[in-house]
Design a protein around this motif. Sequence first.
Motif, PDB file in Angstrom:
ATOM      1  N   THR A 130      11.750   0.804  11.309  1.00 44.64           N
ATOM      2  CA  THR A 130      11.367   1.717  12.393  1.00 44.64           C
ATOM      3  C   THR A 130      10.939   3.094  11.893  1.00 44.64           C
ATOM      4  OG1 THR A 130      13.656   2.431  12.689  1.00 44.64           O
ATOM      5  CG2 THR A 130      12.900   0.568  14.042  1.00 44.64           C
ATOM      6  N   SER A 131      10.713   3.222  10.606  1.00 44.78           N
ATOM      7  CA  SER A 131      10.343   4.525  10.040  1.00 44.78           C
ATOM      8  C   SER A 131       8.891   4.873  10.373  1.00 44.78           C
ATOM      9  CB  SER A 131      10.541   4.503   8.530  1.00 44.78           C
ATOM     10  OG  SER A 131       9.695   3.526   7.972  1.00 44.78           O
ATOM     11  N   PRO A 132       8.604   6.172  10.510  1.00 49.69           N
ATOM     12  CA  PRO A 132       7.217   6.592  10.747  1.00 49.69           C
ATOM     13  C   PRO A 132       6.356   6.421   9.491  1.00 49.69           C
ATOM     14  CG  PRO A 132       8.714   8.487  10.771  1.00 49.69           C
ATOM     15  CD  PRO A 132       9.550   7.272  10.583  1.00 49.69           C
ATOM     16  N   ALA A 133       5.057   6.483   9.670  1.00 48.80           N
ATOM     17  CA  ALA A 133       4.103   6.216   8.587  1.00 48.80           C
ATOM     18  C   ALA A 133       4.214   7.202   7.428  1.00 48.80           C
ATOM     19  CB  ALA A 133       2.681   6.237   9.137  1.00 48.80           C
ATOM     20  N   LEU A 189      11.094  -6.722  -1.890  1.00 51.01           N
ATOM     21  CA  LEU A 189      10.465  -5.456  -2.274  1.00 51.01           C
ATOM     22  C   LEU A 189       8.958  -5.499  -2.069  1.00 51.01           C
ATOM     23  CD1 LEU A 189      12.581  -4.741  -5.464  1.00 51.01           C
ATOM     24  CD2 LEU A 189      12.693  -3.503  -3.289  1.00 51.01           C
ATOM     25  N   LEU A 190       8.336  -6.639  -2.329  1.00 50.40           N
ATOM     26  CA  LEU A 190       6.894  -6.777  -2.085  1.00 50.40           C
ATOM     27  C   LEU A 190       6.575  -6.722  -0.593  1.00 50.40           C
ATOM     28  CD1 LEU A 190       5.971  -9.513  -4.711  1.00 50.40           C
ATOM     29  CD2 LEU A 190       5.356  -7.079  -4.776  1.00 50.40           C
ATOM     30  N   LEU A 191       7.388  -7.374   0.220  1.00 49.23           N
ATOM     31  CA  LEU A 191       7.191  -7.306   1.680  1.00 49.23           C
ATOM     32  C   LEU A 191       7.367  -5.884   2.190  1.00 49.23           C
ATOM     33  CD1 LEU A 191       9.007 -10.576   2.806  1.00 49.23           C
ATOM     34  CD2 LEU A 191       6.547 -10.114   2.855  1.00 49.23           C
ATOM     35  N   PHE A 192       8.368  -5.192   1.661  1.00 48.60           N
ATOM     36  CA  PHE A 192       8.606  -3.782   2.002  1.00 48.60           C
ATOM     37  C   PHE A 192       7.356  -2.957   1.685  1.00 48.60           C
ATOM     38  CE2 PHE A 192      10.162   0.198  -0.184  1.00 48.60           C
ATOM     39  CZ  PHE A 192      10.364   0.944   0.962  1.00 48.60           C
ATOM     40  N   ARG A 193       6.793  -3.162   0.505  1.00 44.86           N
ATOM     41  CA  ARG A 193       5.587  -2.447   0.095  1.00 44.86           C
ATOM     42  C   ARG A 193       4.433  -2.733   1.052  1.00 44.86           C
ATOM     43  NH1 ARG A 193       1.002  -3.242  -2.605  1.00 44.86           N
ATOM     44  NH2 ARG A 193       0.278  -1.633  -4.030  1.00 44.86           N
ATOM     45  N   ASP A 194       4.278  -3.990   1.460  1.00 43.89           N
ATOM     46  CA  ASP A 194       3.211  -4.350   2.396  1.00 43.89           C
ATOM     47  C   ASP A 194       3.375  -3.657   3.741  1.00 43.89           C
ATOM     48  OD1 ASP A 194       2.087  -5.994   0.476  1.00 43.89           O
ATOM     49  OD2 ASP A 194       2.817  -7.857   1.380  1.00 43.89           O
ATOM     50  N   VAL A 195       4.606  -3.616   4.242  1.00 44.31           N
ATOM     51  CA  VAL A 195       4.871  -2.967   5.531  1.00 44.31           C
ATOM     52  C   VAL A 195       4.541  -1.479   5.458  1.00 44.31           C
ATOM     53  CG1 VAL A 195       6.713  -2.298   7.140  1.00 44.31           C
ATOM     54  CG2 VAL A 195       6.565  -4.651   6.324  1.00 44.31           C
ATOM     55  N   VAL A 196       5.005  -0.818   4.414  1.00 48.34           N
ATOM     56  CA  VAL A 196       4.740   0.614   4.252  1.00 48.34           C
ATOM     57  C   VAL A 196       3.241   0.865   4.112  1.00 48.34           C
ATOM     58  CG1 VAL A 196       5.099   2.608   2.735  1.00 48.34           C
ATOM     59  CG2 VAL A 196       7.025   1.112   3.296  1.00 48.34           C
ATOM     60  N   SER A 197       2.578   0.038   3.341  1.00 47.38           N
ATOM     61  CA  SER A 197       1.143   0.181   3.138  1.00 47.38           C
ATOM     62  C   SER A 197       0.379   0.048   4.459  1.00 47.38           C
ATOM     63  CB  SER A 197       0.662  -0.875   2.144  1.00 47.38           C
ATOM     64  OG  SER A 197      -0.710  -0.758   1.920  1.00 47.38           O
TER      65      SER A 197
END
Length: 107
Positions: free
Chosen positions: A34-37, A59-67
């Motif tokens: 739920t973090s902002p961009a 960690l790769l999925l996390f990176r994709d979400v943030v990206s």
Amino acid sequence: MGITVSKSHNTITIKLPERFDYQSRNEFVNSYKTSPANTIFIIDFSDVLFLDSSALGLLLLFRDVVSKKQGNENESHKIENIIFMNCQPKILRLFQMSQFTEIFNIL
């Protein structure tokens, strides 16, 4: 002990447990979903002694979400607002062998 999350302004620090694997999935996803961009993520590996392939996938999925939150679809570059810190030597070697050093900022 599980994942510890602390927030300060636009920074979220996620301190991972001694064993980071698929069992940590829900807790890890909840720490960032739920973090902002514009959030800066500091992932603290100081307690991590065990990390398996499922954790690398998380960690790769996390990176994709943030990206995607940043509107970035280029998967080949480092995301500047994700920082891995305090990696034990064997965890750092794993990141080097898996080429995570090419796509994550590791201090």
